[in-house]
Scaffold this motif. Structure first.
Motif, PDB file in Angstrom:
ATOM      1  N   PHE A 136       1.447  -0.932  -0.057  1.00  0.00           N
ATOM      2  CA  PHE A 136      -0.181   0.021   0.419  1.00  0.00           C
ATOM      3  C   PHE A 136       1.090   1.085   0.006  1.00  0.00           C
ATOM      4  O   PHE A 136       0.576   2.503  -1.037  1.00  0.00           O
ATOM      5  CB  PHE A 136      -0.862  -0.121   1.441  1.00  0.00           C
ATOM      6  N   SER A 137       1.458   1.400   0.980  1.00  0.00           N
ATOM      7  CA  SER A 137       2.829   2.218   0.368  1.00  0.00           C
ATOM      8  C   SER A 137       3.700   2.681  -0.903  1.00  0.00           C
ATOM      9  O   SER A 137       3.266   3.840  -1.636  1.00  0.00           O
ATOM     10  CB  SER A 137       3.970   2.722   2.081  1.00  0.00           C
ATOM     11  N   LYS A 138       4.247   1.317  -1.526  1.00  0.00           N
ATOM     12  CA  LYS A 138       4.542   1.673  -2.724  1.00  0.00           C
ATOM     13  C   LYS A 138       3.230   2.084  -3.541  1.00  0.00           C
ATOM     14  O   LYS A 138       3.678   2.662  -4.883  1.00  0.00           O
ATOM     15  CB  LYS A 138       5.200   0.223  -2.928  1.00  0.00           C
ATOM     16  N   LEU A 139       1.869   1.367  -3.849  1.00  0.00           N
ATOM     17  CA  LEU A 139       0.714   2.279  -4.559  1.00  0.00           C
ATOM     18  C   LEU A 139       0.404   3.470  -4.305  1.00  0.00           C
ATOM     19  O   LEU A 139       0.251   4.176  -4.772  1.00  0.00           O
ATOM     20  CB  LEU A 139      -0.347   1.170  -3.463  1.00  0.00           C
ATOM     21  N   ALA A 140       0.724   4.439  -2.611  1.00  0.00           N
ATOM     22  CA  ALA A 140       0.492   5.901  -2.665  1.00  0.00           C
ATOM     23  C   ALA A 140       1.825   6.022  -3.015  1.00  0.00           C
ATOM     24  O   ALA A 140       1.623   7.613  -3.689  1.00  0.00           O
ATOM     25  CB  ALA A 140       1.010   5.301  -1.594  1.00  0.00           C
ATOM     26  N   ILE A 141       3.212   6.205  -3.251  1.00  0.00           N
ATOM     27  CA  ILE A 141       3.976   6.773  -3.888  1.00  0.00           C
ATOM     28  C   ILE A 141       4.001   6.902  -5.414  1.00  0.00           C
ATOM     29  O   ILE A 141       4.046   7.293  -5.767  1.00  0.00           O
ATOM     30  CB  ILE A 141       5.212   6.139  -3.096  1.00  0.00           C
ATOM     31  N   GLY A 142       3.543   5.543  -5.603  1.00  0.00           N
ATOM     32  CA  GLY A 142       3.314   6.007  -7.229  1.00  0.00           C
ATOM     33  C   GLY A 142       1.840   6.283  -7.973  1.00  0.00           C
ATOM     34  O   GLY A 142       2.392   7.346  -8.281  1.00  0.00           O
ATOM     35  N   VAL A 143       1.066   6.826  -6.893  1.00  0.00           N
ATOM     36  CA  VAL A 143       0.309   7.953  -7.432  1.00  0.00           C
ATOM     37  C   VAL A 143       0.744   9.170  -6.941  1.00  0.00           C
ATOM     38  O   VAL A 143       0.533  10.201  -7.593  1.00  0.00           O
ATOM     39  CB  VAL A 143      -0.852   7.793  -6.046  1.00  0.00           C
ATOM     40  N   LEU A 144       1.403   9.434  -5.987  1.00  0.00           N
ATOM     41  CA  LEU A 144       2.186  10.571  -5.918  1.00  0.00           C
ATOM     42  C   LEU A 144       3.114  11.130  -6.800  1.00  0.00           C
ATOM     43  O   LEU A 144       2.936  11.693  -7.774  1.00  0.00           O
ATOM     44  CB  LEU A 144       2.760  10.751  -4.348  1.00  0.00           C
ATOM     45  N   MET A 145       3.528  10.244  -7.389  1.00  0.00           N
ATOM     46  CA  MET A 145       4.472  10.297  -8.756  1.00  0.00           C
ATOM     47  C   MET A 145       3.808  10.023 -10.093  1.00  0.00           C
ATOM     48  O   MET A 145       4.871  11.089 -10.626  1.00  0.00           O
ATOM     49  CB  MET A 145       5.629   8.804  -8.841  1.00  0.00           C
TER      50      MET A 145
ATOM     51  N   ILE B  11       2.210  -0.479 -11.184  1.00  0.00           N
ATOM     52  CA  ILE B  11       3.463  -0.256 -12.170  1.00  0.00           C
ATOM     53  C   ILE B  11       4.472   0.841 -12.113  1.00  0.00           C
ATOM     54  O   ILE B  11       6.149   0.943 -11.378  1.00  0.00           O
ATOM     55  CB  ILE B  11       3.141   0.549 -13.813  1.00  0.00           C
ATOM     56  N   VAL B  12       4.240   1.815 -11.382  1.00  0.00           N
ATOM     57  CA  VAL B  12       5.337   2.944 -10.885  1.00  0.00           C
ATOM     58  C   VAL B  12       5.692   2.663  -9.670  1.00  0.00           C
ATOM     59  O   VAL B  12       6.595   2.878  -9.728  1.00  0.00           O
ATOM     60  CB  VAL B  12       4.364   4.798 -11.052  1.00  0.00           C
ATOM     61  N   GLY B  13       4.689   2.474  -8.903  1.00  0.00           N
ATOM     62  CA  GLY B  13       4.860   2.128  -7.392  1.00  0.00           C
ATOM     63  C   GLY B  13       5.612   1.104  -6.860  1.00  0.00           C
ATOM     64  O   GLY B  13       6.794   1.394  -6.468  1.00  0.00           O
TER      65      GLY B  13
END
Length: 87
Positions: A33-42, A66-68
């Motif tokens: 979930f933290s990687k998903l949130a970072i992907g959304v922010l990026m 993908i981005v996360g």
């Protein structure tokens, strides 16, 4: 059909309350979930700054995953797809 779904959720909740959840499982889910949130922010910042260059990558679950998980390589690959294939 909905009775079976509700019954399954009730059984799962009771099982989790009695047996418990492993810390390793929660850490894996939390990391995802933290990687998903970072992907959304990026993706948000890419769309914010990429608007000047005509780059817009939609923010959805697929692109955020993908981005996360790929990081900068994911942004570059999605941008390349957008520029060379979709345009």
């Amino acid at each position: 059909m909905s009775v079976w779904v509700i019954s399954g959720f009730i059984v799962a909740i009771v099982l989790l309350l009695t047996v418990g959840v492993s810390k390793k499982g929660l850490s894996i889910i939390g990391s995802g979930f933290s990687k998903l949130a970072i992907g959304v922010l990026m993706l948000f910042f890419l769309n914010l700054f990429g608007a000047y260059f005509g780059i817009h990558i939609p923010i959805n679950a697929f692109t955020a995953i993908i981005v996360g998980f790929l990081g900068l390589a994911g942004i570059v690959s999605l941008s390349a797809l957008h520029l060379f294939i979709l345009s």
